[in-house]
Design a protein around this motif. Sequence first.
Motif, PDB file in Angstrom:
ATOM      1  N   LYS A 185       0.819  -1.212   0.000  1.00  0.00           N
ATOM      2  CA  LYS A 185       0.000   0.000   0.000  1.00  0.00           C
ATOM      3  C   LYS A 185       0.853   1.263   0.000  1.00  0.00           C
ATOM      4  N   GLU A 186       2.064   1.185   0.532  1.00  0.00           N
ATOM      5  CA  GLU A 186       2.914   2.376   0.625  1.00  0.00           C
ATOM      6  C   GLU A 186       3.238   2.971  -0.746  1.00  0.00           C
ATOM      7  N   PRO A 187       3.783   2.199  -1.707  1.00  0.00           N
ATOM      8  CA  PRO A 187       4.053   2.795  -3.021  1.00  0.00           C
ATOM      9  C   PRO A 187       2.779   3.191  -3.761  1.00  0.00           C
ATOM     10  N   LEU A 188       1.690   2.441  -3.578  1.00  0.00           N
ATOM     11  CA  LEU A 188       0.444   2.804  -4.252  1.00  0.00           C
ATOM     12  C   LEU A 188      -0.129   4.102  -3.697  1.00  0.00           C
ATOM     13  N   GLU A 189       0.005   4.318  -2.406  1.00  0.00           N
ATOM     14  CA  GLU A 189      -0.477   5.567  -1.818  1.00  0.00           C
ATOM     15  C   GLU A 189       0.349   6.751  -2.323  1.00  0.00           C
ATOM     16  N   LYS A 190       1.650   6.550  -2.466  1.00  0.00           N
ATOM     17  CA  LYS A 190       2.499   7.618  -2.999  1.00  0.00           C
ATOM     18  C   LYS A 190       2.142   7.911  -4.457  1.00  0.00           C
ATOM     19  N   ALA A 191       1.868   6.856  -5.223  1.00  0.00           N
ATOM     20  CA  ALA A 191       1.461   7.043  -6.617  1.00  0.00           C
ATOM     21  C   ALA A 191       0.144   7.808  -6.684  1.00  0.00           C
ATOM     22  N   ARG A 192      -0.785   7.453  -5.806  1.00  0.00           N
ATOM     23  CA  ARG A 192      -2.084   8.134  -5.775  1.00  0.00           C
ATOM     24  C   ARG A 192      -1.907   9.622  -5.487  1.00  0.00           C
ATOM     25  N   GLN A 193      -1.072   9.944  -4.519  1.00  0.00           N
ATOM     26  CA  GLN A 193      -0.850  11.340  -4.159  1.00  0.00           C
ATOM     27  C   GLN A 193      -0.203  12.114  -5.304  1.00  0.00           C
ATOM     28  N   ASN A 194       0.757  11.496  -5.974  1.00  0.00           N
ATOM     29  CA  ASN A 194       1.444  12.182  -7.070  1.00  0.00           C
ATOM     30  C   ASN A 194       0.522  12.415  -8.261  1.00  0.00           C
ATOM     31  N   PHE A 195      -0.270  11.409  -8.635  1.00  0.00           N
ATOM     32  CA  PHE A 195      -1.190  11.592  -9.754  1.00  0.00           C
ATOM     33  C   PHE A 195      -2.289  12.598  -9.404  1.00  0.00           C
ATOM     34  N   ARG A 196      -2.716  12.602  -8.161  1.00  0.00           N
ATOM     35  CA  ARG A 196      -3.731  13.576  -7.750  1.00  0.00           C
ATOM     36  C   ARG A 196      -3.173  14.995  -7.848  1.00  0.00           C
ATOM     37  N   LEU A 197      -1.939  15.182  -7.393  1.00  0.00           N
ATOM     38  CA  LEU A 197      -1.314  16.501  -7.472  1.00  0.00           C
ATOM     39  C   LEU A 197      -1.161  16.938  -8.924  1.00  0.00           C
ATOM     40  N   LEU A 198      -0.741  16.027  -9.791  1.00  0.00           N
ATOM     41  CA  LEU A 198      -0.576  16.353 -11.204  1.00  0.00           C
ATOM     42  C   LEU A 198      -1.915  16.732 -11.838  1.00  0.00           C
ATOM     43  N   ALA A 199      -2.972  16.006 -11.484  1.00  0.00           N
ATOM     44  CA  ALA A 199      -4.299  16.314 -12.025  1.00  0.00           C
ATOM     45  C   ALA A 199      -4.762  17.698 -11.580  1.00  0.00           C
ATOM     46  N   GLU A 200      -4.498  18.034 -10.334  1.00  0.00           N
ATOM     47  CA  GLU A 200      -4.900  19.340  -9.811  1.00  0.00           C
ATOM     48  C   GLU A 200      -4.085  20.461 -10.446  1.00  0.00           C
ATOM     49  N   GLN A 201      -2.795  20.227 -10.645  1.00  0.00           N
ATOM     50  CA  GLN A 201      -1.926  21.261 -11.199  1.00  0.00           C
ATOM     51  C   GLN A 201      -2.265  21.600 -12.645  1.00  0.00           C
ATOM     52  N   THR A 202      -2.757  20.622 -13.393  1.00  0.00           N
ATOM     53  CA  THR A 202      -3.051  20.838 -14.813  1.00  0.00           C
ATOM     54  C   THR A 202      -4.533  21.086 -15.084  1.00  0.00           C
ATOM     55  N   ASP A 203      -5.336  21.119 -14.052  1.00  0.00           N
ATOM     56  CA  ASP A 203      -6.785  21.238 -14.213  1.00  0.00           C
ATOM     57  C   ASP A 203      -7.190  22.490 -14.988  1.00  0.00           C
ATOM     58  N   LYS A 204      -6.527  23.613 -14.730  1.00  0.00           N
ATOM     59  CA  LYS A 204      -6.897  24.884 -15.354  1.00  0.00           C
ATOM     60  C   LYS A 204      -6.076  25.202 -16.601  1.00  0.00           C
ATOM     61  N   THR A 205      -4.969  24.492 -16.799  1.00  0.00           N
ATOM     62  CA  THR A 205      -4.057  24.849 -17.887  1.00  0.00           C
ATOM     63  C   THR A 205      -4.004  23.834 -19.020  1.00  0.00           C
ATOM     64  N   ASP A 206      -4.284  22.565 -18.729  1.00  0.00           N
ATOM     65  CA  ASP A 206      -4.184  21.520 -19.748  1.00  0.00           C
ATOM     66  C   ASP A 206      -5.223  20.446 -19.441  1.00  0.00           C
ATOM     67  N   ALA A 207      -6.402  20.599 -20.022  1.00  0.00           N
ATOM     68  CA  ALA A 207      -7.516  19.705 -19.709  1.00  0.00           C
ATOM     69  C   ALA A 207      -7.204  18.253 -20.062  1.00  0.00           C
ATOM     70  N   LYS A 208      -6.524  18.037 -21.197  1.00  0.00           N
ATOM     71  CA  LYS A 208      -6.205  16.666 -21.625  1.00  0.00           C
ATOM     72  C   LYS A 208      -5.235  16.008 -20.650  1.00  0.00           C
ATOM     73  N   ALA A 209      -4.188  16.729 -20.260  1.00  0.00           N
ATOM     74  CA  ALA A 209      -3.222  16.173 -19.313  1.00  0.00           C
ATOM     75  C   ALA A 209      -3.888  15.888 -17.975  1.00  0.00           C
ATOM     76  N   SER A 210      -4.748  16.799 -17.533  1.00  0.00           N
ATOM     77  CA  SER A 210      -5.446  16.606 -16.266  1.00  0.00           C
ATOM     78  C   SER A 210      -6.330  15.368 -16.317  1.00  0.00           C
ATOM     79  N   GLU A 211      -7.000  15.167 -17.442  1.00  0.00           N
ATOM     80  CA  GLU A 211      -7.848  13.984 -17.607  1.00  0.00           C
ATOM     81  C   GLU A 211      -7.014  12.704 -17.564  1.00  0.00           C
ATOM     82  N   ASP A 212      -5.849  12.732 -18.222  1.00  0.00           N
ATOM     83  CA  ASP A 212      -4.973  11.558 -18.221  1.00  0.00           C
ATOM     84  C   ASP A 212      -4.494  11.231 -16.808  1.00  0.00           C
TER      85      ASP A 212
END
Length: 238
Positions: A141-168
Amino acid sequence: MKKNLLIFLWALAPVALLAYHFGPGQAGLAREEARASIRAALNFEAGQQWQQAIDAYNDALAALPETETAKRQQLQLARANARIYVGELPEAMLSMEHLLDETAKGSDSELESKVRSSLASAQYYTGWLMRLELAEKEEWKEPLEKARQNFRLLAEQTDKTDAKASEDHQKNLEAVVRLARMDLSEVQALPLPKKCQGNKNVCSKCRGQKKSNKPKDMKKKEDARGASVGKRPDGKGS
């Protein structure tokens, strides 16, 4: 549906990063030797000759001046991704963690995002393989939780600037969550990504990394405690 979401994550690869920065028309590298090594590495990657690609990246890094910080970091990222294909997933993940620390201190937010995305993918692969190796739940669960946090941060960071990247990134986040919720039998039934097929003993490697880092962490805690209490009294009166 589960299979599609999981496979989507495997498609992420930063190979295009080097093609952009070091391709024709881009600013030249300080040394022609480094330029030739980079071209060789990309050719080896195209032919799936991963160890040769790693060796070529090593040659390029040896030739490239230390002052070329951004280009060196791009090469380090490409080398780390190539290492996954030769059975060095935990080692590659650790390199990416260090690289993320470095890029987070710089001004190239695009490169930082690419490093974070690659790291999240590596963490995802690690959690997957640890499940197949029958690791304890708190371990995988430790690496999966870190992956979840990183992908969530990336989705939030690109939400307003790159809709396609945020969706991915959001789809990758969902893939991580699905993997964590699957029964072991479901995980075992999934086809193993090609990027993971050469990796063995992932659990023991990750445990070894944590063990080797533990003395340093413990020393820091001891130093912090010592600094907080100051010098011990010698028992003598005034």
